[in-house]
Design an enzyme around this catalytic site. Sequence first.
Site, short mmCIF file in Angstrom:
data_model
loop_
_atom_site.label_atom_id
_atom_site.label_comp_id
_atom_site.label_asym_id
_atom_site.label_seq_id
_atom_site.Cartn_x
_atom_site.Cartn_y
_atom_site.Cartn_z
N THR A 1 0.84 -1.20 0.00
CA THR A 1 0.00 0.00 0.00
C THR A 1 0.87 1.25 0.00
O THR A 1 1.85 1.34 0.75
CB THR A 1 -0.92 0.01 1.23
OG1 THR A 1 -1.82 -1.09 1.14
CG2 THR A 1 -1.71 1.30 1.34
N THR A 2 0.54 2.22 -0.83
CA THR A 2 1.29 3.47 -0.89
C THR A 2 0.42 4.64 -0.44
O THR A 2 -0.78 4.48 -0.21
CB THR A 2 1.81 3.72 -2.32
OG1 THR A 2 0.70 3.79 -3.22
CG2 THR A 2 2.75 2.61 -2.75
N SER B 1 6.98 -2.55 0.69
CA SER B 1 7.68 -1.97 -0.44
C SER B 1 6.67 -1.25 -1.32
O SER B 1 5.54 -1.71 -1.48
CB SER B 1 8.42 -3.04 -1.26
OG SER B 1 9.08 -2.45 -2.37
N ASN C 1 7.04 -1.10 -4.38
CA ASN C 1 7.04 -1.80 -5.66
C ASN C 1 7.73 -3.15 -5.48
O ASN C 1 8.86 -3.21 -4.98
CB ASN C 1 7.78 -0.95 -6.71
CG ASN C 1 7.58 -1.45 -8.12
OD1 ASN C 1 7.86 -2.59 -8.43
ND2 ASN C 1 7.09 -0.58 -9.00
N HIS D 1 0.95 6.82 -14.58
CA HIS D 1 0.07 5.75 -14.12
C HIS D 1 -1.33 5.94 -14.70
O HIS D 1 -1.66 7.00 -15.22
CB HIS D 1 -0.01 5.72 -12.59
CG HIS D 1 1.20 5.11 -11.94
ND1 HIS D 1 2.31 5.85 -11.65
CD2 HIS D 1 1.45 3.84 -11.54
CE1 HIS D 1 3.22 5.06 -11.09
NE2 HIS D 1 2.72 3.84 -11.01
N HIS D 2 -2.14 4.92 -14.52
CA HIS D 2 -3.52 4.92 -14.98
C HIS D 2 -4.33 6.03 -14.30
O HIS D 2 -3.94 6.57 -13.26
CB HIS D 2 -4.17 3.55 -14.69
CG HIS D 2 -4.05 3.14 -13.26
ND1 HIS D 2 -4.96 3.50 -12.29
CD2 HIS D 2 -3.09 2.41 -12.63
CE1 HIS D 2 -4.59 3.00 -11.12
NE2 HIS D 2 -3.46 2.34 -11.30
N LYS E 1 -5.37 6.00 -10.32
CA LYS E 1 -4.42 5.98 -9.21
C LYS E 1 -4.68 7.16 -8.29
O LYS E 1 -4.81 8.31 -8.74
CB LYS E 1 -2.98 6.02 -9.72
CG LYS E 1 -1.96 5.87 -8.60
CD LYS E 1 -0.57 5.57 -9.13
CE LYS E 1 0.44 5.45 -7.99
NZ LYS E 1 0.10 4.37 -7.04
N GLY F 1 4.28 5.83 -5.03
CA GLY F 1 5.19 5.28 -4.04
C GLY F 1 6.51 4.87 -4.65
O GLY F 1 7.58 5.01 -4.03
N THR F 2 6.46 4.37 -5.88
CA THR F 2 7.70 3.98 -6.56
C THR F 2 8.56 5.20 -6.86
O THR F 2 9.80 5.15 -6.74
CB THR F 2 7.38 3.23 -7.87
OG1 THR F 2 6.60 2.08 -7.55
CG2 THR F 2 8.65 2.80 -8.57
#
Length: 239
Positions: A75-76, A98, A100, A131-132, A135, A141-142
């Site tokens: 989860t971010t 993480s 990712n 991203h899509h 989001k 988060g990455t």
Amino acid sequence: MKYILIGRGKMGRLLQETAQAAGDEVEAAFGRADLDSLGKLGKTADVVIDFSRPEALPEICSYVRRTGTPLLSGTTGYTAAQMAQLEALGVSAPVLWSANFSLGVAVLVRALKAVSGVLKPDFDVELTETHHSQKADAPSGTAKLLLEAIDPAHALTPVYGREGNTGKRRKEEIGVHALRGGTVAGTHTVHFFGPGEELEFTHRAASRQIFVNGALHMARLLPGKPNGVYDLQKILFGE
């Protein structure tokens, strides 16, 4: 393996399908509407896997503290205080978080740690992530994970997009730009702009399946580990 899944979004559904196709058991899967039911469960699974939203954290923390079930979280969007709560669970169970779980991103993080110190004195650094359209958090988060790899000492000042007459780009800043649209699973590019040359690192996710595969692989490593907070890089590269 037996799992409890938190999150019924696209990632959650794909996790469930992939786990069951591999012969694993999903003991329960919770979404926003019924997450409070997690508190009624005993220790019925080997690992809790969470790909949901930050607001689910209190229920998850309560369950992990009570049962000692290992937790893997992707989860971010957590605040610093929420991350501290997550890390505090290491007293009660093995915990791995993480932003990712892709092997390619893990290698990219390692590469950025190796080259950034060499390049930053003479190169400007900019980061873009795509991203899509659904989001919820930005930057991703990455992207934050890559920022940390580039600038672990936090010597650079992140600038999130630019608008108007902001003046010349300052040497001590790092630009971060979020694009949203369509069904993009995730693209991250780090640009190093130097005098007369440019170096670019890009990771493209063709589908969410790579994150699911990585998460399930890491989840299988958690049961039996001592309580504590684990680092994906250290596990993958044996540090």
